[in-house]
Design a protein around this motif. Structure first.
Motif, short mmCIF file in Angstrom:
data_model
loop_
_atom_site.label_atom_id
_atom_site.label_comp_id
_atom_site.label_asym_id
_atom_site.label_seq_id
_atom_site.Cartn_x
_atom_site.Cartn_y
_atom_site.Cartn_z
N ASP A 30 40.05 32.78 42.16
CA ASP A 30 39.92 32.51 43.60
C ASP A 30 38.94 33.47 44.27
O ASP A 30 38.69 33.35 45.47
CB ASP A 30 41.29 32.63 44.28
CG ASP A 30 42.25 31.54 43.84
OD1 ASP A 30 41.77 30.44 43.49
OD2 ASP A 30 43.47 31.79 43.82
N TRP A 31 38.42 34.43 43.50
CA TRP A 31 37.49 35.41 44.06
C TRP A 31 36.06 34.88 44.01
O TRP A 31 35.60 34.40 42.96
CB TRP A 31 37.58 36.71 43.27
CG TRP A 31 36.64 37.79 43.73
CD1 TRP A 31 36.58 38.34 44.97
CD2 TRP A 31 35.65 38.45 42.94
NE1 TRP A 31 35.60 39.31 45.01
CE2 TRP A 31 35.01 39.40 43.78
CE3 TRP A 31 35.23 38.34 41.61
CZ2 TRP A 31 33.99 40.22 43.34
CZ3 TRP A 31 34.21 39.15 41.16
CH2 TRP A 31 33.59 40.09 42.01
N SER A 32 35.36 34.96 45.13
CA SER A 32 33.96 34.53 45.21
C SER A 32 33.09 35.72 45.55
O SER A 32 33.46 36.57 46.39
CB SER A 32 33.79 33.43 46.28
OG SER A 32 34.54 32.28 45.92
N ASP B 232 28.67 36.95 45.50
CA ASP B 232 27.27 36.61 45.22
C ASP B 232 26.38 37.82 45.41
O ASP B 232 26.77 38.81 46.05
CB ASP B 232 26.79 35.46 46.10
CG ASP B 232 25.69 34.64 45.44
OD1 ASP B 232 25.22 35.04 44.34
OD2 ASP B 232 25.29 33.61 45.99
N ARG C 136 24.73 32.39 38.03
CA ARG C 136 25.22 31.35 38.96
C ARG C 136 25.39 30.02 38.22
O ARG C 136 26.40 29.32 38.37
CB ARG C 136 24.25 31.17 40.12
CG ARG C 136 24.28 32.28 41.15
CD ARG C 136 23.28 32.03 42.23
NE ARG C 136 23.19 33.12 43.20
CZ ARG C 136 22.08 33.46 43.84
NH1 ARG C 136 20.96 32.80 43.60
NH2 ARG C 136 22.09 34.45 44.71
N GLY D 267 29.04 33.56 42.10
CA GLY D 267 29.10 32.56 43.15
C GLY D 267 30.54 32.23 43.54
O GLY D 267 31.41 33.10 43.58
N GLU D 268 30.80 30.96 43.81
CA GLU D 268 32.13 30.51 44.21
C GLU D 268 33.07 30.52 43.01
O GLU D 268 32.73 30.07 41.92
CB GLU D 268 32.07 29.10 44.81
CG GLU D 268 31.28 28.99 46.10
CD GLU D 268 31.97 29.73 47.25
OE1 GLU D 268 33.22 29.73 47.29
OE2 GLU D 268 31.26 30.29 48.10
N LYS D 269 34.29 31.02 43.23
CA LYS D 269 35.34 31.02 42.21
C LYS D 269 34.84 31.57 40.88
O LYS D 269 34.71 30.86 39.88
CB LYS D 269 35.91 29.61 42.04
CG LYS D 269 36.60 29.08 43.29
CD LYS D 269 37.26 27.75 43.04
CE LYS D 269 37.99 27.25 44.27
NZ LYS D 269 39.08 28.15 44.74
N VAL D 270 34.53 32.86 40.88
CA VAL D 270 33.99 33.55 39.70
C VAL D 270 34.93 33.39 38.50
O VAL D 270 36.11 33.71 38.57
CB VAL D 270 33.77 35.04 40.01
CG1 VAL D 270 33.36 35.80 38.75
CG2 VAL D 270 32.73 35.21 41.11
N CYS E 235 32.67 40.93 49.08
CA CYS E 235 32.31 39.52 49.08
C CYS E 235 30.82 39.30 48.80
O CYS E 235 30.40 38.20 48.45
CB CYS E 235 32.66 38.87 50.42
SG CYS E 235 31.84 39.67 51.84
N LYS E 236 30.02 40.35 48.93
CA LYS E 236 28.58 40.21 48.77
C LYS E 236 28.00 41.52 48.26
O LYS E 236 28.48 42.60 48.60
CB LYS E 236 27.93 39.86 50.12
CG LYS E 236 26.45 39.54 50.10
CD LYS E 236 26.18 38.18 49.49
CE LYS E 236 24.69 37.85 49.49
NZ LYS E 236 24.25 37.06 50.63
#
Length: 558
Positions: free
Chosen positions: A397-399, A401, A384, A390-393, A359-360
């Protein structure tokens, strides 16, 4: 039903094509200036400023400046390229303000290259065309016919002037299909055309059409562009470059490191789009396993195996880290890639994160690399803005950062557990293992830590296939390795060659041999990623000896 990732990437490439078309550089004279820490220290900023002054004062609207990353040819910087449409690209070495004036007034204004200033004396300004013959193990080495010698003979028989055509050998173009010995590949500069020849009749056709009439031979053209072609199109005349096989450094010296548009133009984020469109992280892991990619930081553990173990942990909060804390004396490979092709590292890291469902991610870069930090931060911000990070790459549905953490200069923080403690805000001090980071790493969560060069290879593996990457290196270690060539050698700089390449080839064929042609004596490189020595030659048979193949006791059998 349309795939959202495919639709996103299609829209991205269309926008980039439109933006670059509006820039209007097509058909113009391009003056290419390297921009990296080493180039800037040698005076590249002043060189670029002087060229801009000459362009403005001349009123020429058909001349543009193109900033690129570092080519890796350290001892001859600043390096400037002048690319005139339809003419052979010319590279100049050790350019200063005075040389800028002579390049502009003679080459740009009058069309007369400065022969005495050309990089390594690589080309004759009067030569109109160059044929680069692949000498890879499938083409040059394994061919049943010595296509280069036959071509040279046929040119003489056809009465073609020797000073018109140049014939050069180069390392593998990465375009092979079929069995060894069935064909050879020939790159024609400055026309940027790659041919696949299988017989002497094909060579006759090349001479009659390409050499004499200046026409392409469509039946012999390779339609897909191999990974090395763009680099060889620009730098194929220089022996320091044409003996290399650039995968990790494929874009260095070609594109503007700060331009997302230019990166996308060269298939940037295509590999990420391919990975996401599969909706199967395990597919990515398997492709990297096929590639036999081993960690390029020195440990030599299989990258795919590390990702596989991280992805199999019960804990669902996972992290991925790029280890850019380069501390080996004389080493600057990571810096070169971070500064010259930052988007490639970001993409490789995102693919790895998707493979382990992280996730990060964190870049850990030593604070002594301010330009690398600046360019990675710029790449993160632009990704970004473009919806890549970032959100919803890419519409999924995968985020995920990324952020940067700076090392404070402690050499020990290059060790993975010490690096983790540093990111956590603790004193950079190694921990006893096991548990290993893939089991219990950053903040107690499964964490994959990979080197900069490792991530740089990932987009190429996805785009060209794991089997393709594995075919480049040795039986146990796939791909290439980047080395910093330094010390008492004629041509210092960054060198990328297939694993299994002899050190003698690196030192003598690429590096030009020992300074002052002194006799060599047995020696060994100073570090796993640095070839540095007093006047000497190699003791190892090949570079693959420098990648340890240790397998931790906790790792499952392959």
């Amino acid at each position: 039903m349309p795939n959202p990732v495919t639709e996103f990437y299609k829209a991205l490439t269309e926008r980039v094509d439109q933006t670059l078309a509006e820039r209007g550089d097509a058909g113009k004279i391009v003056i290419q200036v390297g921009s990296a820490t080493c180039e800037n220290a040698a005076g590249a900023v002043d060189v670029m400023d002087e060229f801009l002054k000459h362009i403005q004062s001349s009123g020429r609207e058909d001349v543009v400046i193109h900033r690129t990353g570092c080519t890796g040819r350290c001892s001859k910087e600043p390096i400037v390229g002048v690319n005139v449409p339809g003419k052979m690209p010319v590279k100049y070495e050790r350019v200063n303000r005075d040389v800028v004036h002579r390049i502009f007034t003679n080459h740009v204004q009058k069309g007369l290259p400065l022969a005495e200033q050309i990089l390594d004396g690589s080309i004759d300004p009067d030569q109109q065309i160059e044929f680069l013959f692949c000498e890879g193990k499938r083409c040059g080495v394994g061919a049943k016919i010595n296509f280069r010698e036959v071509f040279q003979r046929k040119l003489q028989e056809a009465g073609v002037a020797a000073d018109k055509v140049r014939i050069t050998s180069a390392s593998c173009f990465g375009a092979c299909q079929g069995q060894c010995g069935e064909h050879a590949h020939v790159l024609v500069r400055p026309f940027r055309v790659l041919y696949r020849v299988t017989s002497e009749t094909d060579l006759d056709e090349l001479i009659q059409k390409q050499v004499i009439k200046g026409e392409e031979v469509p039946a012999l053209k390779v339609t897909d562009k191999p990974i090395y072609q763009e680099f060889f199109d620009l730098y194929g005349d220089v022996s320091f470059f044409n003996r290399q096989s650039r995968v990790a450094m494929r874009n260095s010296g070609i594109l503007d490191p700060d331009s997302l548009d230019e990166y996308v133009k060269f298939d940037g984020f295509k590999a990420l789009a391919t990975s996401l469109s599969k909706s199967d992280p395990e597919w990515v892991v398997n492709e990297v396993l096929k590639a036999k990619l081993r960690g390029r930081g020195g440990g030599g553990f299989l990258t795919g195996k590390k990702w596989q173990m991280a992805s199999q942990q019960e804990e669902k909060t996972r992290y991925i880290i790029c280890n850019g804390d380069e501390g080996d004396p004389g080493a600057f490979m990571d810096r070169g890639m971070l500064e010259s092709d930052p988007y490639s590292i970001v993409e490789g890291m995102m693919i790895g994160a998707y493979a382990i469902s992280a996730c990060k991610g964190f870049f850990y870069i030593r604070a002594e690399y301010p330009l690398a930090i600046k360019r990675i931060q710029n790449a993160i911000e632009k990704c970004r803005e473009a919806g890549i990070l970032g959100e919803k790459v890419m519409g999924t549905d995968w985020s995920f950062d990324l952020e940067i953490r700076l090392g404070a200069g402690a050499f020990v923080c290059g060790e993975e557990t010490a690096l983790i403690r540093s990111i956590e805000g603790e004193r950079g001090q190694p921990k006893v293992r096991p548990p290993y980071p893939v089991v219990r790493g950053l903040w107690g969560k499964p964490t994959s830590i990979n080197n900069v060069e490792t991530f740089a290879n990932i987009p190429a593996i996805i785009n060209y296939g794991g089997a393709w990457f594995a075919s480049i290196g040795t039986e146990e270690s796939g791909g290439t390795k980047v080395f910093a060539l330094a010390g008492k050698v004629k041509h210092t700089g960054l060198v990328e060659v297939p694993l299994g390449t002899s050190l003698r080839r690196v030192v003598f064929d690429i590096g030009g041999g020992v300074q002052d042609d002194l006799p060599s004596r047995p020696s060994r490189p100073a570090a796993p990623r640095v070839v540095s020595f007093p006047p000497s030659g190699p003791t190892w048979k090949s570079i693959s000896d420098r990648l340890p193949r240790r397998v931790p006791s906790w790792a499952p059998a392959a």
